[in-house]
Motif scaffolding. Structure first.
Motif, PDB file in Angstrom:
ATOM      1  N   VAL B 121       0.841  -1.199   0.000  1.00  0.00           N
ATOM      2  CA  VAL B 121       0.000   0.000   0.000  1.00  0.00           C
ATOM      3  C   VAL B 121       0.875   1.248   0.000  1.00  0.00           C
ATOM      4  O   VAL B 121       1.783   1.366   0.827  1.00  0.00           O
ATOM      5  N   GLY B 122       0.588   2.130  -0.902  1.00  0.00           N
ATOM      6  CA  GLY B 122       1.373   3.360  -1.047  1.00  0.00           C
ATOM      7  C   GLY B 122       2.201   3.366  -2.318  1.00  0.00           C
ATOM      8  O   GLY B 122       2.573   4.434  -2.803  1.00  0.00           O
ATOM      9  N   ILE B 123       2.484   2.171  -2.843  1.00  0.00           N
ATOM     10  CA  ILE B 123       3.249   2.095  -4.089  1.00  0.00           C
ATOM     11  C   ILE B 123       2.491   2.838  -5.196  1.00  0.00           C
ATOM     12  O   ILE B 123       1.282   2.683  -5.341  1.00  0.00           O
ATOM     13  N   GLY B 124       3.225   3.654  -5.923  1.00  0.00           N
ATOM     14  CA  GLY B 124       2.607   4.388  -7.031  1.00  0.00           C
ATOM     15  C   GLY B 124       1.980   5.702  -6.616  1.00  0.00           C
ATOM     16  O   GLY B 124       1.413   6.400  -7.450  1.00  0.00           O
ATOM     17  N   THR B 125       2.058   6.057  -5.315  1.00  0.00           N
ATOM     18  CA  THR B 125       1.424   7.293  -4.844  1.00  0.00           C
ATOM     19  C   THR B 125       2.469   8.258  -4.298  1.00  0.00           C
ATOM     20  O   THR B 125       3.638   7.911  -4.129  1.00  0.00           O
ATOM     21  N   ASP B 126       2.013   9.451  -3.954  1.00  0.00           N
ATOM     22  CA  ASP B 126       2.913  10.453  -3.371  1.00  0.00           C
ATOM     23  C   ASP B 126       3.278  10.145  -1.919  1.00  0.00           C
ATOM     24  O   ASP B 126       4.167  10.797  -1.362  1.00  0.00           O
ATOM     25  N   LEU B 127       2.597   9.188  -1.288  1.00  0.00           N
ATOM     26  CA  LEU B 127       2.953   8.851   0.101  1.00  0.00           C
ATOM     27  C   LEU B 127       4.424   8.462   0.220  1.00  0.00           C
ATOM     28  O   LEU B 127       5.071   8.755   1.227  1.00  0.00           O
TER      29      LEU B 127
END
Lengths: 262, 291
Positions: B121-127
């Motif tokens: 979770v978080g992969i590919g996002t700005d997180l």
């Protein structure tokens, strides 16, 4: 004279998202996507599981604006279980972000610079996890270039088909973006390298109007069908699924589905 | 017999400037608001607050208590945008933001005394651009690069429950327990406010085991606080108070509106608060919200 509203057209278009999903959790955020999921369950995919928006699965679906009828409860969906469900992939959500870009990356968090945003909104909520674990579709009630942005969204909450952001250079296994229902058209990700394509145009809408209201280039097929109007049977089911008429306040003035008759 | 009963002010006395404090519940459901108001009245400052946020985060932001926020969202649900959070964030409030499920994962790592738990979770996002998040490579044949969610260790957790005894045995009767159990396990000290503190026998624990989210040994202090979640819900005892949440939201209009709200609803004792929000009969009669 069309005998269906724009809201009803969009509910019918949204319902198609869940047709081939089998027995999964269907989540529609907002009145029209939620009624779309409810309509899919009532027509093409009775196996779908829908919640009351709190923590009970009910059958039939709980109408928008209503508290669940406890006699219709068929399962429990506390947040802990919902995370487990979505990580397992057995869900298809239709969500309404504030921004989306050409990769399908979506934003509900903020507008402007991250450290001190011009507009702070919700946070990323569950969007990052949703986006790489189960199919997702989108709903935009106002198709314009502030929502369909040039470049990238201001904060990527949902991963999209953007190889520059993949770890290990591989697309996340669960990343599966399906359709985008807007007030002008239905789009999908079936262009080259998942580029966003116009799938159907709503009655009375031309491709150029959709492109002019989109901040990036859309894939234009040689032939673009018109979005299917709801049938009399679908309209009757929608009315039964929404006894409080929540759909009638989704758009100001509840305009007709065929804009040439507005 | 152990007696962990204390007052709201006793809890505040056990907290210190700079602590990391987790607040249980979710948005407008089962927030320990009486305790949050006590924090807002106190001299405590520079807190790191971790929460599935609602008016708890908003009020502490509005009263200048938060140095850093660890969160996945802040919302009043039926009023989607939390206005005090919005103002604070736009003014540059430092944050560590997580997906809702990652937040749970960070609490779980802390509860398990692990340094982190891996996730996609978080992969590919700005997180992933935040310095608090690192990547970790699977040591198995797949070799996958994952994100490491750091343990969210809490100095204290503040939770609201329906029933408790004086030793800290609790029942959380609401339809969704949220992540209060993990907050309790992630924290060095756990303070619970309870609608009612009753003799152990009245918990009817054998019949209510599934509502007992964590062991009493984790609980440091128990405060009896009737309507202690108001204006959020403590269903089935009472529902959220949408009218009051609108009043609360309106307090973000300007400094005077906030001062007025604080004078009427924050800088008051429990009895005056209950009277100010319409009294017990009104709160008992609140109808269940649609989601």
């Amino acid at each position: 004279m069309s005998d269906y509203s724009l809201a009803e057209l969009l509910i019918t278009a949204a319902a198609q998202a869940w047709t081939n999903d089998g027995e999964v959790m269907a989540t529609g955020i907002g009145v029209l996507p939620r009624l779309g999921a409810s309509l899919a369950k009532a027509t093409t995919n009775p196996a779908l599981m829908l919640t009351d928006g709190e923590c009970l699965y009910t059958d039939p679906p709980t109408p928008p604006g209503r508290v669940a009828d406890r006699a219709q409860a068929e399962g429990w969906a506390p947040y802990d279980r919902t995370f487990s469900t979505l990580w397992g992939g057995r869900r298809h959500a239709m969500v309404g972000p504030v921004q989306i870009d050409r990769f399908g990356q979506a934003n509900i968090n903020l507008i402007g610079p991250k450290a001190a945003p011009k507009v702070a909104m919700l946070g990323v909520r569950g969007f990052p996890g949703n986006s790489i674990h189960h199919p997702n579709s989108f709903f935009f009630p106002a198709h314009n270039s502030r929502a369909f942005v040039a470049g990238e969204v201001d904060y990527v909450c949902m991963a999209g088909y953007n190889p520059a952001r993949y770890l290990d250079g591989r697309k996340p296994a669960g990343l599966d973006l399906r359709i985008i229902v807007t007030n002008l058209a239905v789009l999908d990700f079936q262009g080259p390298f998942h580029a966003i394509r116009v799938r159907s145009l709503h009655p009375g809408v031309g491709f150029d109007e959709v492109q002019d209201n989109t901040g990036f280039g859309l894939v234009r097929p040689d032939h673009i069908p018109t979005t299917a109007a709801p049938t009399a049977e679908q309209l009757a089911l929608i009315a039964a699924l929404d006894p409080q008429g929540a759909r009638k306040t989704a758009f100001k003035g509840d305009p007709p589905g065929d804009r040439r008759q507005a | 017999m152990l007696d962990k009963r204390m007052t709201l002010d006793d809890v505040v006395d056990q907290l210190q400037d700079g602590m990391t404090i987790g607040i249980g519940g979710w948005a407008t459901r089962r927030k320990p608001m009486a305790l949050v108001r006590a924090l807002a009245r106190s001299r405590l400052k520079d807190l790191t607050i971790a929460a599935y946020g609602g008016p708890d985060v908003g009020l502490l932001a509005a009263t200048g208590k938060i140095r850093k926020l660890i969160f996945a969202f802040v919302s009043l649900d039926q009023i989607p945008i939390e206005p005090h959070f919005k103002a604070a964030r736009q003014a540059g409030l430092p944050v560590f933001e997580l997906d809702e499920g990652m937040f749970h994962w960070g609490l779980r790592a802390a509860a398990m005394r692990l340094p982190f738990l891996p996730t996609r979770v978080g992969i590919g996002t700005d997180l992933v651009d935040q310095p608090e998040l690192k990547t970790v490579k699977s040591p198995f044949d797949d070799g996958e690069t994952l994100l490491a969610v750091p343990a969210l260790r809490l100095d204290a957790a503040l939770l609201h429950v329906h029933r408790a005894d004086q030793q800290g045995a609790t029942l959380t009767l609401s339809p969704d327990p949220f992540f209060d159990e993990l907050m309790a396990r992630a924290a060095d000290k756990v303070f619970v406010t309870a609608e009612q503190v009753v003799p152990t026998a009245q918990l009817d624990m054998a019949a209510n085991t599934r509502f007992n989210l964590f062991e009493r040994a984790l609980v440091t202090g128990v405060v009896e606080a009737p309507f202690g979640a108001h204006p959020t819900s403590a269903a089935p005892d009472y529902q959220l108070d949408l009218d009051h949440l609108k009043t609360y939201a309106a307090s973000a209009a300007d400094a005077q509106a906030l001062d007025d709200y604080r004078a009427a609803f924050v800088e008051v004792d429990a009895k005056a608060y209950l009277a100010a929000v319409g009294g017990e009969a009104r709160l008992r009669a609140l109808s269940a919200p649609a989601y």
